[in-house]
Design a protein around this motif. Structure first.
Motif, PDB file in Angstrom:
ATOM      1  N   ARG A  81     -10.238  -5.503  -2.505  1.00 49.72           N
ATOM      2  CA  ARG A  81     -11.227  -6.494  -2.474  1.00 49.72           C
ATOM      3  C   ARG A  81     -11.681  -6.334  -1.017  1.00 49.72           C
ATOM      4  NH1 ARG A  81      -8.359 -11.956  -2.980  1.00 49.72           N
ATOM      5  NH2 ARG A  81     -10.690 -12.797  -2.627  1.00 49.72           N
ATOM      6  N   ALA A  82     -11.054  -6.344   0.110  1.00 48.96           N
ATOM      7  CA  ALA A  82     -11.670  -6.063   1.456  1.00 48.96           C
ATOM      8  C   ALA A  82     -10.520  -5.381   2.212  1.00 48.96           C
ATOM      9  CB  ALA A  82     -11.871  -7.497   2.020  1.00 48.96           C
ATOM     10  N   PRO A  83     -10.097  -4.229   2.036  1.00 49.79           N
ATOM     11  CA  PRO A  83      -9.284  -3.314   2.900  1.00 49.79           C
ATOM     12  C   PRO A  83      -9.692  -3.302   4.267  1.00 49.79           C
ATOM     13  CG  PRO A  83     -10.495  -1.829   1.568  1.00 49.79           C
ATOM     14  CD  PRO A  83     -11.036  -3.248   1.160  1.00 49.79           C
ATOM     15  N   ASN A  84      -8.818  -3.679   5.211  1.00 54.71           N
ATOM     16  CA  ASN A  84      -9.148  -3.594   6.731  1.00 54.71           C
ATOM     17  C   ASN A  84      -8.074  -2.952   7.620  1.00 54.71           C
ATOM     18  OD1 ASN A  84      -7.593  -5.685   7.413  1.00 54.71           O
ATOM     19  ND2 ASN A  84      -9.097  -7.021   6.816  1.00 54.71           N
ATOM     20  N   ALA A  85      -7.189  -2.431   7.068  1.00 56.99           N
ATOM     21  CA  ALA A  85      -6.071  -1.910   8.045  1.00 56.99           C
ATOM     22  C   ALA A  85      -5.260  -0.598   6.829  1.00 56.99           C
ATOM     23  CB  ALA A  85      -5.160  -2.631   8.605  1.00 56.99           C
ATOM     24  N   ILE A  86      -4.653   0.230   7.412  1.00 56.39           N
ATOM     25  CA  ILE A  86      -3.933   1.340   6.533  1.00 56.39           C
ATOM     26  C   ILE A  86      -2.957   1.877   7.618  1.00 56.39           C
ATOM     27  CG2 ILE A  86      -5.727   3.094   7.097  1.00 56.39           C
ATOM     28  CD1 ILE A  86      -5.416   4.125   4.561  1.00 56.39           C
ATOM     29  N   THR A  87      -1.949   2.068   6.751  1.00 58.33           N
ATOM     30  CA  THR A  87      -0.853   3.139   7.405  1.00 58.33           C
ATOM     31  C   THR A  87       0.313   3.804   6.292  1.00 58.33           C
ATOM     32  OG1 THR A  87       0.767   2.917   9.202  1.00 58.33           O
ATOM     33  CG2 THR A  87       1.116   1.105   7.582  1.00 58.33           C
ATOM     34  N   LEU A  88       0.778   4.684   6.589  1.00 62.60           N
ATOM     35  CA  LEU A  88       1.833   5.201   5.761  1.00 62.60           C
ATOM     36  C   LEU A  88       3.265   5.193   6.126  1.00 62.60           C
ATOM     37  CD1 LEU A  88      -0.957   7.189   5.534  1.00 62.60           C
ATOM     38  CD2 LEU A  88       0.251   7.855   3.377  1.00 62.60           C
ATOM     39  N   ASP A  89       4.255   5.115   5.404  1.00 60.55           N
ATOM     40  CA  ASP A  89       5.499   5.294   6.268  1.00 60.55           C
ATOM     41  C   ASP A  89       6.236   6.623   6.064  1.00 60.55           C
ATOM     42  OD1 ASP A  89       6.490   5.742   3.196  1.00 60.55           O
ATOM     43  OD2 ASP A  89       7.328   3.668   3.090  1.00 60.55           O
ATOM     44  N   GLY A  90       7.238   6.860   6.329  1.00 61.33           N
ATOM     45  CA  GLY A  90       7.977   8.356   6.443  1.00 61.33           C
ATOM     46  C   GLY A  90       7.930   9.074   5.002  1.00 61.33           C
ATOM     47  N   ALA A  91       8.087   7.983   4.020  1.00 61.22           N
ATOM     48  CA  ALA A  91       8.201   8.708   2.553  1.00 61.22           C
ATOM     49  C   ALA A  91       7.074   8.919   2.019  1.00 61.22           C
ATOM     50  CB  ALA A  91       9.169   7.655   1.968  1.00 61.22           C
ATOM     51  N   ASN A  93       4.784   6.382   1.293  1.00 57.74           N
ATOM     52  CA  ASN A  93       4.104   5.208   0.866  1.00 57.74           C
ATOM     53  C   ASN A  93       2.760   4.644   1.529  1.00 57.74           C
ATOM     54  OD1 ASN A  93       6.216   4.629  -1.313  1.00 57.74           O
ATOM     55  ND2 ASN A  93       7.579   4.552   0.312  1.00 57.74           N
ATOM     56  N   LEU A  94       1.894   4.172   0.882  1.00 60.15           N
ATOM     57  CA  LEU A  94       0.660   3.977   1.480  1.00 60.15           C
ATOM     58  C   LEU A  94       0.404   2.575   1.524  1.00 60.15           C
ATOM     59  CD1 LEU A  94      -2.337   4.473   2.302  1.00 60.15           C
ATOM     60  CD2 LEU A  94      -2.954   4.154  -0.263  1.00 60.15           C
ATOM     61  N   TYR A  95       0.362   1.847   2.775  1.00 58.91           N
ATOM     62  CA  TYR A  95       0.281   0.309   2.841  1.00 58.91           C
ATOM     63  C   TYR A  95      -1.165   0.044   3.171  1.00 58.91           C
ATOM     64  CZ  TYR A  95       5.366   0.421   3.239  1.00 58.91           C
ATOM     65  OH  TYR A  95       6.644   0.552   3.099  1.00 58.91           O
ATOM     66  N   VAL A  96      -1.789  -0.756   2.572  1.00 57.24           N
ATOM     67  CA  VAL A  96      -3.203  -1.403   2.714  1.00 57.24           C
ATOM     68  C   VAL A  96      -3.298  -2.775   3.197  1.00 57.24           C
ATOM     69  CG1 VAL A  96      -5.445  -1.551   1.853  1.00 57.24           C
ATOM     70  CG2 VAL A  96      -4.098   0.582   1.455  1.00 57.24           C
ATOM     71  N   LEU A  97      -3.781  -3.326   4.187  1.00 58.28           N
ATOM     72  CA  LEU A  97      -3.874  -4.820   4.388  1.00 58.28           C
ATOM     73  C   LEU A  97      -5.617  -5.140   3.771  1.00 58.28           C
ATOM     74  CD1 LEU A  97      -3.601  -7.578   5.526  1.00 58.28           C
ATOM     75  CD2 LEU A  97      -4.501  -6.875   7.781  1.00 58.28           C
ATOM     76  N   ASP A  98      -5.041  -5.734   2.437  1.00 52.55           N
ATOM     77  CA  ASP A  98      -6.549  -5.941   1.747  1.00 52.55           C
ATOM     78  C   ASP A  98      -6.709  -7.542   1.568  1.00 52.55           C
ATOM     79  OD1 ASP A  98      -8.483  -5.694  -0.306  1.00 52.55           O
ATOM     80  OD2 ASP A  98      -7.120  -5.658  -1.948  1.00 52.55           O
ATOM     81  N   LEU A  99      -7.625  -7.865   2.571  1.00 50.75           N
ATOM     82  CA  LEU A  99      -7.879  -9.227   2.949  1.00 50.75           C
ATOM     83  C   LEU A  99      -6.650  -9.947   3.546  1.00 50.75           C
ATOM     84  CD1 LEU A  99     -10.454 -11.074   2.715  1.00 50.75           C
ATOM     85  CD2 LEU A  99      -9.613 -11.774   0.518  1.00 50.75           C
ATOM     86  N   LYS A 100      -5.848 -10.923   2.671  1.00 48.12           N
ATOM     87  CA  LYS A 100      -4.854 -11.541   3.065  1.00 48.12           C
ATOM     88  C   LYS A 100      -3.380 -10.935   2.417  1.00 48.12           C
ATOM     89  CE  LYS A 100      -5.383 -15.782   3.940  1.00 48.12           C
ATOM     90  NZ  LYS A 100      -5.735 -17.169   3.908  1.00 48.12           N
ATOM     91  N   THR A 101      -3.613  -9.790   2.028  1.00 45.75           N
ATOM     92  CA  THR A 101      -2.472  -9.353   1.210  1.00 45.75           C
ATOM     93  C   THR A 101      -1.933  -7.877   1.734  1.00 45.75           C
ATOM     94  OG1 THR A 101      -2.912 -10.451  -0.716  1.00 45.75           O
ATOM     95  CG2 THR A 101      -1.255  -8.768  -0.970  1.00 45.75           C
ATOM     96  N   ILE A 102      -0.910  -7.488   2.074  1.00 47.49           N
ATOM     97  CA  ILE A 102      -0.405  -6.169   2.383  1.00 47.49           C
ATOM     98  C   ILE A 102       0.234  -5.531   1.010  1.00 47.49           C
ATOM     99  CG2 ILE A 102       1.493  -4.639   3.592  1.00 47.49           C
ATOM    100  CD1 ILE A 102       1.660  -6.969   5.592  1.00 47.49           C
ATOM    101  N   LYS A 103      -0.539  -4.406   0.738  1.00 48.67           N
ATOM    102  CA  LYS A 103      -0.292  -3.935  -0.644  1.00 48.67           C
ATOM    103  C   LYS A 103       0.306  -2.551  -0.477  1.00 48.67           C
ATOM    104  CE  LYS A 103      -3.905  -6.211  -3.318  1.00 48.67           C
ATOM    105  NZ  LYS A 103      -5.103  -6.101  -3.862  1.00 48.67           N
ATOM    106  N   GLU A 104       1.481  -2.334  -1.085  1.00 54.42           N
ATOM    107  CA  GLU A 104       2.175  -0.889  -0.887  1.00 54.42           C
ATOM    108  C   GLU A 104       1.834  -0.111  -2.141  1.00 54.42           C
ATOM    109  OE1 GLU A 104       6.646   1.113  -0.499  1.00 54.42           O
ATOM    110  OE2 GLU A 104       6.287  -1.130  -0.381  1.00 54.42           O
ATOM    111  N   PHE A 105       1.477   1.334  -1.940  1.00 57.17           N
ATOM    112  CA  PHE A 105       1.439   1.981  -3.270  1.00 57.17           C
ATOM    113  C   PHE A 105       2.328   3.279  -3.086  1.00 57.17           C
ATOM    114  CE2 PHE A 105      -2.557  -0.098  -2.613  1.00 57.17           C
ATOM    115  CZ  PHE A 105      -2.965  -0.619  -3.546  1.00 57.17           C
ATOM    116  N   ASP A 329     -18.981   1.019   5.763  1.00 58.82           N
ATOM    117  CA  ASP A 329     -18.075   0.764   7.136  1.00 58.82           C
ATOM    118  C   ASP A 329     -16.802   1.468   6.906  1.00 58.82           C
ATOM    119  OD1 ASP A 329     -19.378  -0.970   8.806  1.00 58.82           O
ATOM    120  OD2 ASP A 329     -19.619  -2.216   7.033  1.00 58.82           O
ATOM    121  N   VAL A 330     -16.258   2.176   7.999  1.00 57.17           N
ATOM    122  CA  VAL A 330     -14.986   2.747   8.046  1.00 57.17           C
ATOM    123  C   VAL A 330     -14.277   1.904   8.683  1.00 57.17           C
ATOM    124  CG1 VAL A 330     -13.691   4.558   8.936  1.00 57.17           C
ATOM    125  CG2 VAL A 330     -15.641   5.141   7.659  1.00 57.17           C
ATOM    126  N   PHE A 331     -13.228   1.178   8.066  1.00 60.76           N
ATOM    127  CA  PHE A 331     -12.034   0.310   8.733  1.00 60.76           C
ATOM    128  C   PHE A 331     -10.734   0.861   8.904  1.00 60.76           C
ATOM    129  CE2 PHE A 331     -15.242  -2.830   6.753  1.00 60.76           C
ATOM    130  CZ  PHE A 331     -15.672  -3.395   8.021  1.00 60.76           C
TER     131      PHE A 331
END
Length: 337
Positions: A81-91, A93-105, A329-331
């Protein structure tokens, strides 16, 4: 400057004005759009992850070749919907702050995957403030604070810690010991001008999270702001810095020594580029000796420069055109498998 102003306004209601995006000739990496995505490249071991917002909002994952991201992306995560932060863990896994939800993939997903986990958070103002440590603690910027969620947290979880670092959070990074770095900015009005100052607060690994040290820049009267922080293998801290000559932006990467604990202090190294020059650098990622810089001045919304972590004046190794000069935009950017 319009985009950098929007980034800071999202966090601290600053008013920075002027300038506009432009195109860039002589790219080493060709433009890419989601329609050009093919099958995942079997030989790619690392990728550059980029949050891209067009009419669709997605994560584009560009395979690396000799440290340089290649176009087109071979994986893309849609359905955001509105991704504005991103990171990955050591394994991976992809984490995205999407509006007001942190989603792990799960690692390596593409298309319209379902998250393996979601954490609801109360705010959506902080851009590029998301990190996950080696134990699974999740750090997220929330207004002027940092919230920390326990490993395995999901849904309407209660954070295990909430603290306010110096400055409005604008970038997170972790060192190999999982010590947590929060880069933030303060501003105050002196006469008719705004004065900005970068602060970095360093905390011991969760769950302790005691403040270990902090450092800051000189106060800069109406001449610049810092966004993005990354650490190299020597634990030097790299920050993006954009300053203004009139209304025209110029950018650099400021490098602070490992263990920096003075306030104020000047960078030990200032990295600039030529052909093309950095203008509005915001996002940072480091992998081995490569430095990746998201510059929102170019490409009608943001391109990514590939640089070295050493060298004061550099010619970019490559410039990734994210959206073929279409308004976007790149976020956030990150490096992972």
């Amino acid at each position: 400057m319009e985009r950098l102003a929007r980034l800071f306004a999202a966090g601290a209601a600053a008013t920075i004005m002027g300038g506009c995006s432009t195109t860039l000739s002589g790219r080493e990496v060709t433009p890419a759009m989601p329609a050009a995505i093919g099958a995942p490249a079997k030989t790619a071991t690392k990728h550059l992850y980029v949050i891209v917002t067009l009419k669709q909002r997605f994560i584009a994952e560009y395979p690396m070749r000799n440290g340089i991201p290649q176009s087109p992306p071979d994986r893309t995560v849609f359905g955001l919907r509105a991704p504005n932060a991103i990171t990955l863990d050591g394994a991976g896994n992809l984490y995205v702050l999407d509006l007001k939800t942190i989603k792990e993939f799960a690692p390596g997903v593409s298309g319209h995957p379902r998250p393996t986990r979601e954490i609801d958070v109360p705010s959506f103002l902080n851009i590029d403030t998301l990190a996950v440590d080696g134990s699974g603690y999740v750090y997220v910027g929330q207004a002027g604070h940092v919230y920390v969620y326990a490993p395995g947290a999901h849904g309407h979880a209660t954070p295990v810690a909430k603290f306010k670092p110096v400055g409005y959070p604008a970038g997170f990074v972790l060192d190999p010991d999982d010590n947590f770095y929060s880069l933030g900015n303060t501003q105050r009005t002196v006469g008719s001008s705004l004065q900005f100052q970068m602060h970095t607060s360093v905390y011991a690994a969760a769950p302790g999270l005691q403040l270990l040290r902090k450092f800051c820049s000189e106060e800069l009267p109406q001449s610049g702001i810092d966004y993005g922080i990354a650490l190299d293998g020597r634990r030097r801290a790299f920050t993006t810095h954009t300053f203004f000559v009139g209304s025209y932006p110029q950018g650099e990467i400021d490098v602070y020594p490992a263990g920096a604990d003075q306030c104020p202090m000047n960078p030990t190294v200032r990295i600039t580029t030529m052909q093309p020059p950095l203008r509005e650098p915001v996002y940072l990622a480091i992998d081995d000796s490569y430095l990746y810089v998201g510059d929102v001045f170019y490409g009608n919304g943001g391109d990514v420069f590939t640089l070295r972590t050493t060298g004061k004046v550099q010619t970019p190794l490559g410039v990734l055109d994210v959206a073929g000069n279409k308004p976007h935009d790149v976020f956030g950017i990150a490096v992972g498998p």
